[in-house]
Design an enzyme around this catalytic site. Structure first.
Site, mmCIF file in Angstrom:
data_model
loop_
_atom_site.group_PDB
_atom_site.id
_atom_site.type_symbol
_atom_site.label_atom_id
_atom_site.label_comp_id
_atom_site.label_asym_id
_atom_site.label_seq_id
_atom_site.Cartn_x
_atom_site.Cartn_y
_atom_site.Cartn_z
ATOM 1 N N TYR A 55 19.188 19.391 -13.589
ATOM 2 C CA TYR A 55 19.308 17.934 -13.650
ATOM 3 C C TYR A 55 18.770 17.356 -14.957
ATOM 4 O O TYR A 55 17.649 17.667 -15.378
ATOM 5 C CB TYR A 55 18.573 17.256 -12.475
ATOM 6 C CG TYR A 55 18.573 15.751 -12.618
ATOM 7 C CD1 TYR A 55 19.739 15.031 -12.403
ATOM 8 C CD2 TYR A 55 17.437 15.067 -13.044
ATOM 9 C CE1 TYR A 55 19.775 13.661 -12.584
ATOM 10 C CE2 TYR A 55 17.457 13.700 -13.226
ATOM 11 C CZ TYR A 55 18.630 13.001 -12.999
ATOM 12 O OH TYR A 55 18.665 11.650 -13.201
ATOM 13 N N HIS A 85 21.393 2.753 -21.236
ATOM 14 C CA HIS A 85 20.285 2.239 -20.431
ATOM 15 C C HIS A 85 19.545 1.085 -21.107
ATOM 16 O O HIS A 85 18.648 0.488 -20.509
ATOM 17 C CB HIS A 85 19.297 3.368 -20.122
ATOM 18 C CG HIS A 85 19.773 4.296 -19.035
ATOM 19 N ND1 HIS A 85 21.007 4.899 -19.067
ATOM 20 C CD2 HIS A 85 19.176 4.722 -17.884
ATOM 21 C CE1 HIS A 85 21.149 5.643 -17.989
ATOM 22 N NE2 HIS A 85 20.066 5.560 -17.256
ATOM 23 N N ASN A 197 12.601 8.283 -18.676
ATOM 24 C CA ASN A 197 11.818 8.443 -17.452
ATOM 25 C C ASN A 197 10.344 8.256 -17.804
ATOM 26 O O ASN A 197 9.883 8.743 -18.840
ATOM 27 C CB ASN A 197 12.009 9.828 -16.865
ATOM 28 C CG ASN A 197 13.170 9.912 -15.886
ATOM 29 O OD1 ASN A 197 13.517 10.992 -15.456
ATOM 30 N ND2 ASN A 197 13.784 8.806 -15.531
ATOM 31 N N TYR A 279 -19.149 -23.331 -0.439
ATOM 32 C CA TYR A 279 -18.864 -21.898 -0.585
ATOM 33 C C TYR A 279 -18.495 -21.515 -2.015
ATOM 34 O O TYR A 279 -18.769 -20.395 -2.458
ATOM 35 C CB TYR A 279 -17.695 -21.492 0.330
ATOM 36 C CG TYR A 279 -18.013 -21.455 1.804
ATOM 37 C CD1 TYR A 279 -19.288 -21.719 2.301
ATOM 38 C CD2 TYR A 279 -17.020 -21.145 2.725
ATOM 39 C CE1 TYR A 279 -19.560 -21.685 3.646
ATOM 40 C CE2 TYR A 279 -17.276 -21.096 4.084
ATOM 41 C CZ TYR A 279 -18.548 -21.378 4.543
ATOM 42 O OH TYR A 279 -18.804 -21.329 5.887
ATOM 43 N N ARG A 282 -21.965 -21.047 -3.423
ATOM 44 C CA ARG A 282 -22.839 -20.159 -2.663
ATOM 45 C C ARG A 282 -22.265 -18.743 -2.527
ATOM 46 O O ARG A 282 -22.995 -17.763 -2.479
ATOM 47 C CB ARG A 282 -23.064 -20.759 -1.271
ATOM 48 C CG ARG A 282 -24.195 -20.120 -0.533
ATOM 49 C CD ARG A 282 -24.374 -20.537 0.922
ATOM 50 N NE ARG A 282 -23.672 -21.691 1.381
ATOM 51 C CZ ARG A 282 -23.338 -21.889 2.651
ATOM 52 N NH1 ARG A 282 -23.633 -20.970 3.556
ATOM 53 N NH2 ARG A 282 -22.724 -22.981 3.035
ATOM 54 N N PHE A 328 8.145 9.690 -11.725
ATOM 55 C CA PHE A 328 8.466 8.407 -12.359
ATOM 56 C C PHE A 328 8.348 7.233 -11.400
ATOM 57 O O PHE A 328 8.469 6.081 -11.803
ATOM 58 C CB PHE A 328 9.900 8.450 -12.914
ATOM 59 C CG PHE A 328 10.898 8.981 -11.918
ATOM 60 C CD1 PHE A 328 11.177 8.307 -10.740
ATOM 61 C CD2 PHE A 328 11.538 10.181 -12.147
ATOM 62 C CE1 PHE A 328 12.074 8.802 -9.812
ATOM 63 C CE2 PHE A 328 12.448 10.694 -11.228
ATOM 64 C CZ PHE A 328 12.723 9.998 -10.058
ATOM 65 N N GLU A 412 19.178 6.357 -5.768
ATOM 66 C CA GLU A 412 17.838 5.796 -5.952
ATOM 67 C C GLU A 412 17.661 4.683 -4.924
ATOM 68 O O GLU A 412 17.852 3.498 -5.219
ATOM 69 C CB GLU A 412 17.689 5.330 -7.401
ATOM 70 C CG GLU A 412 17.803 6.524 -8.353
ATOM 71 C CD GLU A 412 18.100 6.159 -9.797
ATOM 72 O OE1 GLU A 412 18.023 4.969 -10.139
ATOM 73 O OE2 GLU A 412 18.417 7.088 -10.582
#
Length: 494
Positions: A55, A85, A197, A279, A282, A328, A412
């Protein structure tokens, strides 16, 4: 010239801060060079001996993982990957974060489990050392399969494509490469995938926000302490005994820090008419302390990440294995970034409540912290501004990590959305800086109406602050003072 040696030694926050502040250059250790070279040689030998599909090395990507690519097309395959990409959009990533992306990508590749060439890593180091910063965009990553789109833009200049910042100007990468006499890199098998990646976009935002968050925590303690004296609060809630019986580390350390900041305060020593305080005063140790503990958790997560291998597949030379896994996936970072945003937003939330109390006309302070209220509106609308920012932070702090959208034809099918968590976290930290600046503007003004002195530490702090932001005696344009207050605390060394 000062160098940081990239090696198997862990990058820590203090080391990163030193690299940044001292503007250190990067250099690969002999160990790192050997690991990178051995990994590449191993991969080349594997491809020579076998044409079996592996792959991302001789196959397509994502849902195209079963498409076999011929050996004479492997360089084209990698370059196509980077170009296709590079789908980033939106605002550009700040230069300081791009530098961290380069640093963390170099670190991850240096472990010798990625199969890249020494030439590719060396060129990334050239970019870093010469402040040639690839133009990267905020939007486009799902936070799984790595930060694909942002890292594609980070890698484009290696090919002489895309744009870079050089000498403060956005320029074509090819032009800048010519200026240095650098030839575009010809990516070999696996290299494009190794570059794309990875979690370096999320990691860079995470470390950047973590460093900001640590400063915001300390500023919150200092500015909160100014407000404690300005509102004439009791100091008994900060007694060590209270916190030792509920021993969260952050709570104990915060109470200790508040005591130290207020040590020697005349206001703190005098007898109080009020038995208890709201608060937001405090419970500073409990609230700020919880943020401190969160920052520790986030730091552990990100330090682990930036010292890891996060591309795919991973190459193990000694074990003679190439394994396709999922390092990844940004889920650990997405959860940590969401947690970071929530914890920092809370510093702003409690800060705004202190602002509200300071302008309320209580504890012998004039309404809206100004003489002649009515004729003068004073600090009334500074609280509105802080409240609007706090409300926006509540929207930004809504978790991104609980979302997932299927991508790549279902291959994915679960993603982290950590990149969205990352960019939102930066908006939160920027907003909290503004809220704290508004609180300091108000608390300095309120302290002006006290007859007794605050602590020596805070007297010096406030004196320096008032040289930039004066006491307001009649209505003025307040946005100028808020900006000056932001500039002051941004420059303040904690």
């Amino acid at each position: 010239m000062s160098f940081h040696i990239v090696s198997s030694s862990n990058l820590e926050i203090e080391i990163i801060e030193k690299i940044i502040t001292e503007k250190k250059k990067l250099k690969l250790s002999d160990e790192a060079r050997l690991k990178i070279t051995r990994s590449r040689e191993y991969l080349d030998q594997k491809l020579e001996k076998s044409q079996a599909p592996v792959y991302g090395i001789n196959t397509g990507f994502g849902s195209l993982c079963n498409v076999k690519i011929s050996p004479n097309k492997l360089i084209e395959l990698q370059e196509n990957l980077v170009m296709s990409h590079a789908c980033g959009t939106g605002n550009v990533v700040p230069k300081s974060i791009i530098r961290l992306m380069l640093l963390f990508k170099i670190q991850s590749l240096s472990y010798g489990h990625s199969g890249v060439t020494i030439e590719t890593v060396s060129r990334l180091i050239d970019f870093y050392n010469n402040d040639v910063l690839p133009v990267v965009y905020e939007q486009g990553s799902l936070g799984a399969s790595g930060d694909l789109a942002p890292l594609a833009h980070l890698a484009l200049p290696l090919l002489g494509k895309g744009e870079v910042y050089f000498k403060g100007v956005k320029q074509e990468s090819a032009e800048v490469l010519r200026k240095f006499g650098w030839n575009p890199i010809k990516l070999r098998s696996k290299e494009g995938l190794a570059l794309l990646n990875g979690t370096q976009f999320m990691s860079a935002y995470g470390i950047f926000n973590l460093m900001k968050g640590r400063k915001l925590y300390e500023l919150s303690n200092i500015i909160g302490a100014v407000s404690i004296d300005a509102f004439d609060c009791n100091l008994s809630p900060f007694d060590e005994l209270v916190h030792l019986v509920r021993p969260h580390r952050g709570q104990i350390k915060t109470a200790e820090r508040i005591r130290k900041i207020l040590e020697g305060s005349e206001i703190g020593k005098r007898e109080k008419n009020n038995v208890q305080d709201p608060y937001s005063f405090r419970c500073i140790p409990q609230v700020h302390g919880a943020t401190k503990d969160t920052l520790s958790f986030v730091e552990n997560t990100f330090i682990t990440e930036i010292n890891s291998v996060t591309d795919n597949p991973n190459i193990f030379v000694e074990e003679d294995k190439i394994i396709s896994g999922g390092n990844f996936h940004g889920q650990p970072l997405a959860l940590a970034l969401d947690y970071l945003s929530i914890s920092i937003a809370e510093l702003g939330n409690i800060s705004e409540r202190r602002i509200y109390q300071l302008i309320s006309g209580l504890r012998d302070l004039p309404p809206f912290l100004v003489n002649n209220p009515g004729l003068n509106n004073g600090f009334m609308i500074t609280q509105y501004t802080a409240a609007s920012i706090v409300s926006q932070n509540k929207q930004y702090a809504s978790p991104a990590s609980i979302d997932s959208i299927v991508s790549s034809n279902g291959q994915e099918d679960h993603v982290s959305m950590g990149a969205n968590a990352a960019t939102k976290a930066l908006k939160v930290t920027n907003n909290v800086l503004t809220i704290l600046a508004i609180e300091l503007f108000n608390s300095s003004q309120a302290l002006y109406f006290r007859e007794e002195d605050t602590s020596p530490f805070l007297k010096d702090f406030i004196e320096n602050f008032r040289s930039k932001v004066p006491i307001v005696k009649e209505d003025q344009i307040m946005s100028y003072h808020i900006q000056n207050s932001k500039d002051f605390i941004s420059a303040f060394k904690v």
